[in-house]
Write a protein that holds these residues in place. Structure first.
Motif, PDB file in Angstrom:
ATOM      1  N   MET A  65      49.483  45.203  30.405  1.00 17.10           N
ATOM      2  CA  MET A  65      48.890  44.650  31.624  1.00 17.10           C
ATOM      3  C   MET A  65      49.791  44.795  32.849  1.00 17.10           C
ATOM      4  SD  MET A  65      46.176  43.163  32.769  1.00 17.10           S
ATOM      5  CE  MET A  65      45.299  42.400  31.408  1.00 17.10           C
ATOM      6  N   ASN A  66      51.061  44.418  32.711  1.00 13.93           N
ATOM      7  CA  ASN A  66      51.932  44.358  33.890  1.00 13.93           C
ATOM      8  C   ASN A  66      52.300  45.723  34.463  1.00 13.93           C
ATOM      9  OD1 ASN A  66      53.553  44.913  31.698  1.00 13.93           O
ATOM     10  ND2 ASN A  66      55.285  43.732  32.454  1.00 13.93           N
ATOM     11  N   LEU A  86      36.465  53.002  43.329  1.00 15.93           N
ATOM     12  CA  LEU A  86      37.102  52.308  42.199  1.00 15.93           C
ATOM     13  C   LEU A  86      36.508  50.920  42.010  1.00 15.93           C
ATOM     14  CD1 LEU A  86      39.419  51.734  40.109  1.00 15.93           C
ATOM     15  CD2 LEU A  86      40.821  51.067  42.086  1.00 15.93           C
ATOM     16  N   LEU A  87      36.340  50.536  40.751  1.00 19.52           N
ATOM     17  CA  LEU A  87      35.994  49.171  40.366  1.00 19.52           C
ATOM     18  C   LEU A  87      36.962  48.758  39.269  1.00 19.52           C
ATOM     19  CD1 LEU A  87      34.080  46.688  40.453  1.00 19.52           C
ATOM     20  CD2 LEU A  87      32.710  47.854  38.700  1.00 19.52           C
ATOM     21  N   VAL A  88      37.658  47.631  39.470  1.00 19.42           N
ATOM     22  CA  VAL A  88      38.591  47.109  38.477  1.00 19.42           C
ATOM     23  C   VAL A  88      37.985  45.854  37.867  1.00 19.42           C
ATOM     24  CG1 VAL A  88      40.910  46.194  38.063  1.00 19.42           C
ATOM     25  CG2 VAL A  88      40.582  48.021  39.735  1.00 19.42           C
ATOM     26  N   ILE A  89      37.988  45.781  36.548  1.00 17.70           N
ATOM     27  CA  ILE A  89      37.421  44.638  35.820  1.00 17.70           C
ATOM     28  C   ILE A  89      38.557  43.957  35.060  1.00 17.70           C
ATOM     29  CG2 ILE A  89      35.754  43.910  34.075  1.00 17.70           C
ATOM     30  CD1 ILE A  89      34.187  46.505  34.691  1.00 17.70           C
ATOM     31  N   TYR A  90      38.690  42.639  35.251  1.00 22.13           N
ATOM     32  CA  TYR A  90      39.803  41.911  34.621  1.00 22.13           C
ATOM     33  C   TYR A  90      39.482  40.431  34.469  1.00 22.13           C
ATOM     34  CZ  TYR A  90      41.023  40.530  39.425  1.00 22.13           C
ATOM     35  OH  TYR A  90      40.997  40.031  40.701  1.00 22.13           O
ATOM     36  N   ASP A  91      40.352  39.747  33.721  1.00 20.37           N
ATOM     37  CA  ASP A  91      40.196  38.316  33.447  1.00 20.37           C
ATOM     38  C   ASP A  91      40.680  37.483  34.627  1.00 20.37           C
ATOM     39  OD1 ASP A  91      43.256  37.239  32.435  1.00 20.37           O
ATOM     40  OD2 ASP A  91      42.882  39.391  32.401  1.00 20.37           O
ATOM     41  N   ASP A  92      40.077  36.297  34.774  1.00 26.62           N
ATOM     42  CA  ASP A  92      40.462  35.409  35.871  1.00 26.62           C
ATOM     43  C   ASP A  92      40.457  33.955  35.410  1.00 26.62           C
ATOM     44  OD1 ASP A  92      41.115  34.691  38.577  1.00 26.62           O
ATOM     45  OD2 ASP A  92      39.018  34.127  38.852  1.00 26.62           O
ATOM     46  N   LEU A  93      41.616  33.327  35.511  1.00 27.12           N
ATOM     47  CA  LEU A  93      41.774  31.917  35.138  1.00 27.12           C
ATOM     48  C   LEU A  93      41.008  30.971  36.054  1.00 27.12           C
ATOM     49  CD1 LEU A  93      45.630  31.931  34.546  1.00 27.12           C
ATOM     50  CD2 LEU A  93      43.926  31.394  32.807  1.00 27.12           C
ATOM     51  N   GLY A 109      46.797  36.853  43.050  1.00 22.92           N
ATOM     52  CA  GLY A 109      46.547  35.521  42.513  1.00 22.92           C
ATOM     53  C   GLY A 109      47.283  35.245  41.216  1.00 22.92           C
ATOM     54  N   GLY A 110      48.469  35.819  41.049  1.00 23.52           N
ATOM     55  CA  GLY A 110      49.250  35.593  39.836  1.00 23.52           C
ATOM     56  C   GLY A 110      48.914  36.527  38.681  1.00 23.52           C
ATOM     57  N   HIS A 111      47.944  37.426  38.862  1.00 24.51           N
ATOM     58  CA  HIS A 111      47.557  38.346  37.788  1.00 24.51           C
ATOM     59  C   HIS A 111      48.461  39.574  37.835  1.00 24.51           C
ATOM     60  CE1 HIS A 111      45.197  40.963  35.244  1.00 24.51           C
ATOM     61  NE2 HIS A 111      44.474  39.903  34.878  1.00 24.51           N
ATOM     62  N   ASN A 112      49.249  39.780  36.791  1.00 25.29           N
ATOM     63  CA  ASN A 112      50.232  40.861  36.788  1.00 25.29           C
ATOM     64  C   ASN A 112      49.610  42.258  36.793  1.00 25.29           C
ATOM     65  OD1 ASN A 112      52.486  39.190  36.953  1.00 25.29           O
ATOM     66  ND2 ASN A 112      52.567  38.933  34.735  1.00 25.29           N
ATOM     67  N   VAL A 125      43.019  46.356  48.955  1.00 29.61           N
ATOM     68  CA  VAL A 125      41.601  46.623  49.199  1.00 29.61           C
ATOM     69  C   VAL A 125      41.067  47.567  48.114  1.00 29.61           C
ATOM     70  CG1 VAL A 125      39.899  47.476  50.860  1.00 29.61           C
ATOM     71  CG2 VAL A 125      41.954  46.294  51.673  1.00 29.61           C
ATOM     72  N   PHE A 126      40.401  46.995  47.140  1.00 32.21           N
ATOM     73  CA  PHE A 126      39.666  47.745  46.121  1.00 32.21           C
ATOM     74  C   PHE A 126      38.676  46.787  45.461  1.00 32.21           C
ATOM     75  CE2 PHE A 126      43.811  46.515  44.436  1.00 32.21           C
ATOM     76  CZ  PHE A 126      43.487  45.798  43.298  1.00 32.21           C
ATOM     77  N   ASN A 127      37.583  47.329  44.968  1.00 32.19           N
ATOM     78  CA  ASN A 127      36.503  46.529  44.377  1.00 32.19           C
ATOM     79  C   ASN A 127      36.936  45.949  43.036  1.00 32.19           C
ATOM     80  OD1 ASN A 127      34.766  47.424  46.521  1.00 32.19           O
ATOM     81  ND2 ASN A 127      34.542  49.354  45.410  1.00 32.19           N
ATOM     82  N   ARG A 128      36.512  44.693  42.807  1.00 32.15           N
ATOM     83  CA  ARG A 128      36.928  43.999  41.588  1.00 32.15           C
ATOM     84  C   ARG A 128      35.794  43.154  41.029  1.00 32.15           C
ATOM     85  NH1 ARG A 128      42.472  41.523  44.107  1.00 32.15           N
ATOM     86  NH2 ARG A 128      42.755  43.187  45.599  1.00 32.15           N
ATOM     87  N   ILE A 129      35.766  43.073  39.721  1.00 31.78           N
ATOM     88  CA  ILE A 129      34.965  42.056  39.036  1.00 31.78           C
ATOM     89  C   ILE A 129      35.941  41.215  38.240  1.00 31.78           C
ATOM     90  CG2 ILE A 129      33.191  41.528  37.316  1.00 31.78           C
ATOM     91  CD1 ILE A 129      31.832  44.168  37.999  1.00 31.78           C
ATOM     92  N   ARG A 130      35.978  39.942  38.561  1.00 31.95           N
ATOM     93  CA  ARG A 130      36.831  38.996  37.840  1.00 31.95           C
ATOM     94  C   ARG A 130      35.957  38.259  36.827  1.00 31.95           C
ATOM     95  NH1 ARG A 130      39.600  35.892  42.791  1.00 31.95           N
ATOM     96  NH2 ARG A 130      37.695  34.749  42.408  1.00 31.95           N
ATOM     97  N   ILE A 131      36.304  38.392  35.565  1.00 27.56           N
ATOM     98  CA  ILE A 131      35.559  37.731  34.493  1.00 27.56           C
ATOM     99  C   ILE A 131      36.228  36.398  34.200  1.00 27.56           C
ATOM    100  CG2 ILE A 131      34.810  37.864  32.097  1.00 27.56           C
ATOM    101  CD1 ILE A 131      34.824  40.913  32.372  1.00 27.56           C
ATOM    102  N   GLY A 132      35.462  35.341  34.307  1.00 32.62           N
ATOM    103  CA  GLY A 132      36.007  34.005  34.110  1.00 32.62           C
ATOM    104  C   GLY A 132      36.446  33.732  32.684  1.00 32.62           C
TER     105      GLY A 132
END
Length: 186
Positions: A65-66, A86-93, A109-112, A125-132
């Protein structure tokens, strides 16, 4: 060409962890778009699909991840890929389990993984989907929490957020990201 990057950690020990929801989402997209082959390149696993006549590249960084930004940078440099595609998909606390949040810019936001992408691309600046994945109970170690598996009671929320992610990713391919954001950020 659009490119979708799902963040996670390589190895079977991390396969079903909260930190690997980006990989889980890419697996669902690959299945939906009939991606049969993943090639090892650009410090990641890369799959290609044709969706409604457009080329889509799926990337799972295998750098842990880091260091996720290393894989993105390698892909960008080779393909002269545009961050607008680009679309980045990742976990979000900070997003509740079962929910997703879409953004086109912002701090890590603390995400490595996001921190590494910002470092290697030079932009937030890039598109993101944060999965809760929700926050752990007070006093619980964050690193242990994100590297833990989902419990049985969380399965429905996880599936709900992954299905929303798949639909949002498909919308990203067909319409402006601002429109996709308005549709899913409820």
């Amino acid at each position: 060409m659009k490119w979708i990057v799902g963040l996670g950690n390589p190895g079977t020990q991390y396969e079903d962890t909260r930190h690997n929801v980006g990989f889980m989402a890419l697996d669902l997209l690959a299945e939906r778009w009939n991606v049969k082959t993943w090639q090892s390149k650009f410090k990641g696993l890369v799959g290609e699909a044709n969706v409604s006549g457009s080329k889509v590249v799926l990337i799972k960084p295998m750098t842990y991840m880091n260091l996720s930004g290393e894989s993105l940078r390698a892909f960008m440099d080779f393909h002269k890929a545009d961050l607008l595609d680009l679309l980045v998909i990742y976990d979000d606390l900070d997003t509740e389990l079962g929910k997703i949040r879409l953004r086109y810019q912002g701090s890590p936001g603390g995400h490595n993984g996001i921190k590494s992408i910002i470092q290697h691309t030079g932009t937030q600046v890039f598109n993101r989907i944060r999965i809760g994945i929700s926050r752990p109970a007070p006093g619980k170690n964050i690193a242990d929490y994100v590297l833990s598996n989902f419990g049985k009671s969380e399965a429905e929320g996880l599936q709900q957020s992954l299905q929303q992610t798949v639909l949002a990713a498909e919308d990203f391919l067909m319409e402006p990201f601002e429109k996709t954001m308005a549709k899913y950020n409820k």
